[in-house]
Design a protein around this motif. Structure first.
Motif, short mmCIF file in Angstrom:
data_model
loop_
_atom_site.label_atom_id
_atom_site.label_comp_id
_atom_site.label_asym_id
_atom_site.label_seq_id
_atom_site.Cartn_x
_atom_site.Cartn_y
_atom_site.Cartn_z
N GLY A 90 72.53 48.74 17.72
CA GLY A 90 73.47 48.24 18.71
C GLY A 90 74.87 48.67 18.34
O GLY A 90 75.08 49.51 17.45
N ARG A 91 75.87 48.10 19.03
CA ARG A 91 77.27 48.44 18.75
C ARG A 91 78.09 47.16 18.61
O ARG A 91 77.96 46.25 19.42
CB ARG A 91 77.87 49.32 19.85
N ALA A 92 78.90 47.14 17.57
CA ALA A 92 79.82 46.02 17.34
C ALA A 92 81.23 46.58 17.40
O ALA A 92 81.71 47.21 16.45
CB ALA A 92 79.56 45.37 15.99
N GLY A 93 81.89 46.41 18.55
CA GLY A 93 83.19 47.05 18.75
C GLY A 93 83.02 48.55 18.80
O GLY A 93 82.24 49.08 19.59
N ASP A 94 83.76 49.26 17.94
CA ASP A 94 83.66 50.72 17.88
C ASP A 94 82.63 51.19 16.86
O ASP A 94 82.47 52.39 16.65
CB ASP A 94 85.03 51.32 17.52
N ARG A 95 81.93 50.28 16.24
CA ARG A 95 81.01 50.63 15.16
C ARG A 95 79.57 50.67 15.66
O ARG A 95 79.11 49.75 16.32
CB ARG A 95 81.13 49.59 14.04
N ASP A 96 78.87 51.75 15.33
CA ASP A 96 77.44 51.82 15.58
C ASP A 96 76.71 51.09 14.45
O ASP A 96 76.99 51.31 13.27
CB ASP A 96 76.96 53.27 15.64
N VAL A 97 75.78 50.23 14.82
CA VAL A 97 75.02 49.44 13.84
C VAL A 97 73.62 50.03 13.72
O VAL A 97 72.91 50.17 14.73
CB VAL A 97 74.94 47.96 14.26
N TYR A 98 73.22 50.39 12.49
CA TYR A 98 71.91 50.98 12.25
C TYR A 98 71.06 50.05 11.38
O TYR A 98 71.59 49.27 10.59
CB TYR A 98 72.05 52.32 11.50
N ILE A 99 69.75 50.17 11.53
CA ILE A 99 68.83 49.55 10.59
C ILE A 99 67.94 50.65 10.02
O ILE A 99 67.73 51.69 10.64
CB ILE A 99 67.96 48.45 11.24
N ASP A 100 67.43 50.41 8.82
CA ASP A 100 66.53 51.37 8.19
C ASP A 100 65.26 51.46 9.02
O ASP A 100 64.75 50.46 9.52
CB ASP A 100 66.21 50.92 6.76
N SER A 101 64.75 52.67 9.14
CA SER A 101 63.54 52.87 9.95
C SER A 101 62.28 52.45 9.21
O SER A 101 61.20 52.45 9.79
CB SER A 101 63.42 54.35 10.33
N GLU A 102 62.40 52.06 7.97
CA GLU A 102 61.23 51.77 7.16
C GLU A 102 61.35 50.41 6.49
O GLU A 102 62.42 50.01 6.01
CB GLU A 102 61.09 52.85 6.07
N GLY A 103 60.24 49.67 6.46
CA GLY A 103 60.15 48.46 5.66
C GLY A 103 60.96 47.29 6.16
O GLY A 103 61.31 46.40 5.39
N LYS A 104 61.26 47.24 7.46
CA LYS A 104 62.04 46.14 8.00
C LYS A 104 61.16 45.23 8.86
O LYS A 104 60.32 45.71 9.63
CB LYS A 104 63.20 46.65 8.86
#
Length: 569
Positions: free
Chosen positions: A237-251
């Motif tokens: 998702g996006r928080a303000g101007d920041r792109d938020v990522y999660i690890d594609s593995e083990g989450k």
């Protein structure tokens, strides 16, 4: 296991001066004995390679001629993936003084400094060929053929995903296939441009560097590797101007909150991005809510429950994205069916690394509070899982304790977080108490403790297209309708979508148009009702420009809306 296969170059990587040491051959044997696969990816031609390296039988597939040919050592089957250049091309090279030419099934190879003559010949003959360099080697192949295309064919043969492959090389022609691998490494003797692109540069050179990588994989499956969001992350998702990522593995991600908060939109966008990155997704759909998702095969419908053998037959292909529709099963039978399905999914994941993500909708029905996992299912939680529910308290505490990313949507987010924390037996993070707007989520990353009070979810293209049609041609909710009333409130012209708005805007008198323009009503409506902040900002600039005539401001706003909504879809 995450890394089920190793793809390695030969010359300069596995071999020094064309010869692979016995130590690295023994490392290859250890790798095979672990149940993993080996793929050799080289620019050499097969007869030359077989004469030079007597251990080809260790490899499950051998990609030769820089991606143009795939060889299976177990049955000696050879697949030629492209057509070689015409014989006249070779004759022309000889006429131009190019010596030391090697011709394979597809490849034509020579050495520096003959690349200029080769390039001139390709141009003069009008051939659709490319030159690929490997240090001093000059290789000619059909356009579009490289080590990556050959590796992709080998992975398809083995029913492996590129996300379960580590690769290692040393030179320019290895860049393409290493970009295809989930984890990339370069031996210490590699060229500097390659070292700058990879995840790891080994301490040792040549075959000892390959052995070093193998040891790391066997030791901890490369868990030491740093998290690179753009390379191995998924946009969350996006928080303000920041792109938020999660690890594609083990989450294990829990998405929860009241109905109407945007959970389905969130799931649709995330799955679209996962598919776009070639991750395999298995979505468990108890109520048939996701039938419209594009890119998926659905098994099960309102009359026919899904069949377990068919499910896993379909999942054997890494390119298959699967929805398991449970709507034909009675509610009381769904948890038992799902328990068996989950156990087999986790076993498949442990063996083959896929499916990469399992998405479980209505998790409170399928994993109720009294569900207790078997040991194999707990071990399988290395798989990435997205749980979707309204009430975390109704989901198995064993699953809630696995959650390391919490996403809450809708009203009273703090209440939902408190509910989760109680079930999971963890402390309560500082989630804001204010209601969240549709499309927003509060996020808690348990591993780091980070809290994002408001993150904007990112709908998928299909969802954006649906909303585009709704706003352009559909029927907006009464509270979202725009009314042209004029300066004295005598009008009551109702615009229930953008197409109607544009039609009414063309017909109203200038006083009515300017009345709403001067008050900023158009931009406010587009922001609050249509929820398009970019369009609202563009219209706001028109509203604030005193130099525009009524006709000009109408034209500018109409153009902005048409470009986004009412043009061809």
């Amino acid at each position: 296991m995450r890394y089920l296969a190793l793809a390695t170059d030969y010359d300069g990587t596995l071999a020094r001066d064309g010869v692979a040491d016995e130590d690295v051959v023994e490392s290859l044997r250890r790798f095979k004995q672990s149940g993993r696969k080996l793929i050799l990816v080289t620019g050499r031609e097969l007869p030359d390679l077989e004469q030079t390296f007597p251990n080809l039988h260790l490899f499950d597939r051998v990609v030769v001629e820089n991606g143009a040919v795939v060889f299976n050592p177990s049955n000696r089957e050879k697949r030629i993936l492209a057509q070689g250049p015409p014989e006249e091309f070779i004759a022309q090279l000889h006429r131009r003084g190019v010596t030391s030419i090697s011709v394979g099934d597809v490849i034509v190879a020579t050495w520096h400094p003959h690349e200029t003559a080769v390039l001139d010949t390709i141009r003069d003959m009008g051939l659709d060929l490319q030159i690929i360099f490997n240090k001093n080697a000059v290789m000619v192949l059909p356009a579009g053929v490289n080590k990556m295309t050959g590796l992709s064919e080998a992975l398809a043969d083995l029913k492996l995903s590129r996300h379960n492959v580590a690769g290692i090389g040393d030179a320019e022609n290895d860049i393409a296939f290493l970009n295809c691998c989930e984890f990339s490494a370069a031996v210490a003797n590699s060229i500097p441009p390659l070292k700058e692109r990879v995840d790891l540069v080994t301490d040792s050179d040549h075959g000892a560097g390959v052995s070093e990588l193998i040891t790391r994989i066997l030791h901890d499956d490369l868990h030491f590797a740093p998290f690179h969001p753009q390379r191995r992350g998924i946009l969350f998702g996006r928080a303000g101007d920041r792109d938020v990522y999660i690890d594609s593995e083990g989450k294990t991600v829990l998405l929860c909150g009241q109905s109407g908060g945007g959970k389905s939109t969130f799931v649709a966008g995330l799955t679209e991005r996962l598919i776009g990155r070639n991750y395999q997704v298995c979505l468990i759909d108890p109520e048939g809510d996701y039938e419209s998702l594009t890119g998926f095969v659905t098994i099960g419908d309102s009359s026919n429950p899904p069949n377990l053998s068919q499910i896993f037959q379909l999942l054997d292909d890494p390119q298959t994205q699967l929805i398991v529709n449970l709507i034909a099963l009675q509610m009381k039978d769904r948890p038992e069916f799902f328990a068996g399905l989950l156990r087999q999914l986790q076993e498949k994941r442990l063996r083959e690394g896929r499916p990469h993500w399992v998405i479980i909708d209505e998790a409170h029905h399928l994993l109720p509070s009294d569900w207790t996992p078997a040991s194999a299912e707990v071990a399988g939680q290395a798989a990435s899982v997205l749980l979707v529910t309204v009430h975390p308290a109704h989901v198995s505490p064993a699953m809630m304790r696995q959650v390391n990313v919490l996403a809450v949507v809708g009203k009273e987010p703090r209440k939902v977080v408190d509910e989760f924390a109680l079930v999971a037996g963890v402390g309560v993070p500082a989630i804001p108490m204010d209601d969240l707007h549709e499309g927003e989520a509060a996020i808690w990353f348990r591993d780091t403790g980070e809290v994002i009070g408001r993150m904007q979810s990112i709908p998928g293209r299909a969802e954006r297209k649906r909303h585009r049609r709704k706003y352009a041609e559909g029927e907006l909710e009464p509270e979202r309708v725009f009314y042209f009333r004029g300066p004295e409130g005598k009008l009551n012209l109702r615009a229930n979508n953008l197409t109607t708005f544009l039609a009414l805007a063309t017909g109203v008198d200038d006083d009515t148009w300017l009345h709403h323009l001067g008050r900023g009503d158009y931009s406010h409506w587009l922001d609050s009702a249509i929820k398009d902040r970019d369009l609202a900002e563009e219209v706001r600039r028109v509203e604030q420009n005193p130099d525009l005539s009524p006709a000009e401001s109408r034209a500018e706003i109409g153009k902005a809306i048409e470009e986004r909504y009412t043009g061809p879809i």
